[in-house]
Design an enzyme around this catalytic site. Structure first.
Site, PDB file in Angstrom:
ATOM      1  CD1 TRP A   1      23.720   6.967  -3.540  1.00  0.00           C
ATOM      2  CD2 TRP A   1      22.186   7.479  -1.879  1.00  0.00           C
ATOM      3  NE1 TRP A   1      22.938   7.564  -4.180  1.00  0.00           N
ATOM      4  CE2 TRP A   1      21.772   7.995  -3.300  1.00  0.00           C
ATOM      5  CE3 TRP A   1      21.478   7.764  -0.811  1.00  0.00           C
ATOM      6  CZ2 TRP A   1      20.639   8.640  -3.575  1.00  0.00           C
ATOM      7  CZ3 TRP A   1      20.061   8.611  -1.039  1.00  0.00           C
ATOM      8  CH2 TRP A   1      19.924   9.032  -2.365  1.00  0.00           C
ATOM      9  CG  ASP A   2      26.636   1.286   3.306  1.00  0.00           C
ATOM     10  OD1 ASP A   2      25.897   1.306   4.162  1.00  0.00           O
ATOM     11  OD2 ASP A   2      27.650   0.635   2.951  1.00  0.00           O
ATOM     12  CG  PHE A   3      25.660   8.306   1.574  1.00  0.00           C
ATOM     13  CD1 PHE A   3      26.931   7.788   1.534  1.00  0.00           C
ATOM     14  CD2 PHE A   3      25.028   9.146   0.764  1.00  0.00           C
ATOM     15  CE1 PHE A   3      27.590   8.254   0.296  1.00  0.00           C
ATOM     16  CE2 PHE A   3      25.701   9.484  -0.288  1.00  0.00           C
ATOM     17  CZ  PHE A   3      27.303   8.959  -0.690  1.00  0.00           C
ATOM     18  CG  ASP A   4      26.474   3.440   7.271  1.00  0.00           C
ATOM     19  OD1 ASP A   4      27.282   3.853   6.822  1.00  0.00           O
ATOM     20  OD2 ASP A   4      26.195   2.156   7.571  1.00  0.00           O
TER      21      ASP A   4
END
Length: 793
Positions: free
Chosen positions: A467-470
């Protein structure tokens, strides 16, 4: 006109106005309502549309039953709206205001139409009803200028004065300290006099970020040491300004070039304390006891003499370290520095932004530490190959495509630990080819030894991130009192998924409870899915609820309907809705939630202040054969993700008017008690004054709460300063209540963090803010603005 006669022209105008409006709106609602039913949504709009069309036809043919039919439908709508949306102002306003205007016109027409038909006009009762409706509509319109969705505090929070000898002297790091607290122990500017703040001086950097798709943004928080303020610009320039006048002392231009993502959030600062006295008496141009570290957009680290703006010749290659060494091929714009370097003891540490979603095998996510004096590589942490602790062996590179650290890091000198908030391995939305080490360190807080770079512990906030939850923000370090005379060393980490993790920074164990909860799995061939994800249930979750159809919103019933149709046409299964070949909704989206601005701290009351944005992301996977060769969606659109079977489409979840589809607020400021894990207060932040539907400025201070992006500043005097809104203001909030108690109009918007200091020459406290332009705003500038209290007469 004789008594009893009806003004026929007035009747006809009002009748046709009402009938045409009702017919047009009814047709639109009916047609869209049918589409909503077809995707499994509510039947209300279809029925209401049909009723409105029938009522309009009856009114055109002079049938009073048309008004009665609409009146009944309006009454039913009142009950339906409350049942659908509760008693919240903005959802009710979007559902009822338009229908209320039609009801007012119907009430005005009713006696006139009756009189025309020689029936008893019932003027008194009809006009009384019309008057009530008019008042309610005016009150509703006025309600747009009131702040709603406020969570108020339940008890008072007193201000503690600055203790003798503890007042802040300098602002030497991006977050004020290496703990990232953004707290200033200063109280000259306080709740009682903040409304007297005036602009003291304005400086211009000469570097206006261009909003032409290149991604240039001014997101800088300046540093202050002694009588000098240090500012970096989006195009890798550094200015030294006098703290009392803003007069330029010197300027350095790194002459950096990059095709995109130009920004400098902050500088690093180091001083050789033992050498300062002798250096002050020295005339040697080689003396560089106080040095700034500039990260450039073309991947260099430059040491600059803080006293004169000359490069420190003893650092690296005549003042410059080439961060491309050991990285392999770096295409233009694929690797650059955007966040502040971390000065931790005698090393300066850098990560780097790696371009998202272009391909597999992008530049490495390696984190490196360099000696602050010589620029020699002290250590390297390669997430893909822990055996490499220095330069890669001859002919090799650091592991490509590994999780990177693009945001700011924190440092605990006592524990000798550096805390790294990691991103994920590229690309973001396909992870079938990621390695075990990619998965191990992706989207995690990683604590490394400041001397060796060896990992002491790590804690993952998203497993196998799709999810690009960096982790986007600097970890905040705090010694949390336990109520028994002792403290626990904690680390607070905010995340894009709207969660706040609080860990023991010595061990990495959660201090606030975290649960592993089952999450839905996807069905994309070749992908794998984590069966559970960590939920930080011991701290408040902010703006990350699982949405339902009734959460959809629009400025009118039409765009409300369009948003409901869009929502019901997508798959949404909560925060961790997996991407698939079908259209799905990720909420919050990849911007957050919380982003790089991080939190500010009130250590006297164990409070943190968290700003967020609430923007959904509609996405779906695109088979490789359908991805255009020129696909490059840096932020939105189709991203190529070359080297995988898919590209990915990303779109903001907005109405056709460009307004977020879920109900307001779209951005808030919250206070969280770290001792209890409770939400103390929450307020919407920002108005639509400088934005609006289709990007048209509304010029009205409607405090709906807009997406926020930037850092905040907390002070000992109980003030919270913030400027990262869509409108052009610097604001001060009461940290005890969240109430806005001062604001001042900026020439353009700001994404920068406010900072403060007391001048060592005049004893005056200043609040400083960079104003280069709000995100997505075409209005740009190069302002550095200082505020202060007026001089005493």
């Amino acid at each position: 006109m004789a008594p009893g006669k009806t003004p026929r022209g007035m009747v006809n105008v009002l009748k046709w106005l009402l009938a045409v409006l009702m017919m047009v709106i009814g047709l639109a609602i009916g047609i869209l309502g049918y589409q909503l039913v077809a995707v499994g949504g509510s039947f209300y709009f279809l029925i209401m549309g049909i009723v409105m069309v029938v009522a309009a036809g009856l009114i055109i043919t002079n049938h009073l039953s048309g008004i009665l039919l609409y009146a009944l439908a309006f009454i039913v709508s009142l009950f339906w709206s409350v049942n659908d949306a509760g008693w919240s102002f903005w959802p009710l306003f979007s559902r009822l205001f338009t229908f209320g205007v039609l009801a007012l016109l119907a009430a005005l027409l009713w006696p006139l139409l009756r009189a025309q038909q020689r029936a008893t006009p019932l003027r008194k009762s009809s006009f009384s009803l019309a008057g009530v409706l008019a008042v309610l509509l005016l009150v509703s319109a006025g309600g747009m200028f009131k702040t709603w969705n406020v969570i108020a505090p339940t008890e008072a929070i007193p201000v503690k004065p600055v203790a003798a000898g503890t007042a802040q002297q300098d602002w030497k790091h991006w977050g004020n300290t290496t703990h990232g607290d953004r707290f200033a122990a200063l109280d000259q500017i306080n709740k009682q006099n903040v409304n007297q703040l005036k602009v003291a001086w304005v400086a211009h950097t000469g570097d206006i970020p261009q909003s032409n798709g290149s991604g240039a943004e001014d997101q800088n928080t300046p540093l202050q040491v002694g009588d000098t303020l240090y500012v970096c610009t989006p195009y890798s320039k550094v200015l030294a300004l006098d703290v009392d006048s803003g007069k330029e002392k010197w300027r350095y231009d790194a002459k950096a070039t990059a095709p995109n993502w130009q920004r400098c959030r902050g500088l690093g600062y180091y001083e050789e304390s033992q050498a300062l006295a002798s250096a002050a008496q020295s005339t040697s141009p080689a003396a560089c006891p106080r040095r700034l570290f500039l990260p450039t957009t073309d991947a260099r680290l430059i040491a600059i003499n803080a006293d004169n703006g000359k490069v420190c010749d003893d650092f690296g290659d005549h003042g410059v370290v080439d961060l491309g060494v050991g990285m392999g091929e770096i295409k233009p714009g694929y690797y650059q520095q955007t966040s502040t370097p971390l000065v931790a003891g005698n090393v300066v540490v850098v990560g780097g932004r790696v371009a998202d979603n272009f391909s597999t095998g992008e530049p490495p996510g390696v984190v490196r530490a360099y000696d602050v004096h010589s620029g020699k590589l002290a250590w390297a942490w390669d997430p893909g190959n822990p055996a490499i602790t220095g330069l890669p062996p001859e002919g090799q590179t650091y592991t490509r495509g590994t999780p990177n650290v693009w945001s700011a890091m924190s440092y605990d000198a006592k524990l000798n630990l550096i805390y790294l908030p990691t991103g994920n391995a590229t690309p973001d939305f396909w992870a079938g080819e990621r390695t075990a080490l990619d998965d191990k360190y992706s989207s995690s807080v990683v604590a490394v030894d400041a001397t060796t770079g060896k990992v002491r512990w790590h804690y993952q906030t998203t497993h196998h991130d799709l999810w690009d939850f960096d982790l986007p923000s600097q970890p905040t370090l705090f010694d949390l009192p336990d109520g028994k005379g002792h403290t626990t060393p904690v680390l607070v980490q905010t995340s894009k998924q709207g969660m706040i993790f609080m860990l023991n920074r010595e061990t990495g164990e959660p201090v606030a409870k975290v649960e592993e909860r089952p999450v839905p799995a996807g069905n994309v061939q070749g992908e794998r899915y984590s069966p559970t994800q960590p939920y930080s249930v011991g701290m408040p979750m902010i703006g990350n609820q699982t949405l339902k159809e009734s959460d959809m919103w629009g400025a009118t019933p039409i765009d409300l309907l369009l948003c409901r149709i869009a929502f019901k046409s997508m798959r949404h299964q909560g925060v961790f809705t997996p991407p698939g070949l079908d259209r799905s909704l990720q909420f919050p989206g990849s911007l957050g939630g919380m982003n790089w601005g991080s939190v500010s701290l009130d250590p006297n009351h164990n409070l943190i202040f968290v700003n967020d944005m609430r923007l959904g992301l509609a996405n779906y996977m695109v088979p490789r054969t359908n991805v255009a060769k020129n696909a490059s969606g840096i932020e939105m659109g189709i991203v190529p993700m070359e080297g995988t079977p898919f590209g990915a489409m990303r779109e903001r979840f907005l109405s056709p008017l460009g307004i977020p589809c879920q109900q307001p607020p779209f951005g808030t400021m919250s206070a969280v008690d770290l001792s209890t894990g409770k939400l103390v207060w929450q307020v919407p932040v920002g108005t639509v004054e400088d934005t609006g539907p289709l990007g048209i400025r509304m010029h009205m201070p409607i405090p709906i709460g807009m997406p926020t992006l930037g850092a905040s500043l907390s002070t000992q005097s109980g003030l919270l300063f913030f400027a990262g809104t869509q409108d052009f203001y610097l604001r001060a909030f009461d940290t005890a209540t969240g109430k806005e108690i001062w604001k001042d109009r900026l020439p353009v918007g700001s994404q920068s963090g406010p900072m403060t200091y007391v001048s060592p020459k005049t004893g005056k406290q200043y609040i400083i803010i960079n104003a280069g332009g709000a995100r997505q705003s075409p209005d740009r500038g190069d302002y550095v603005i200082a505020y202060a209290l007026p001089d005493k007469q």
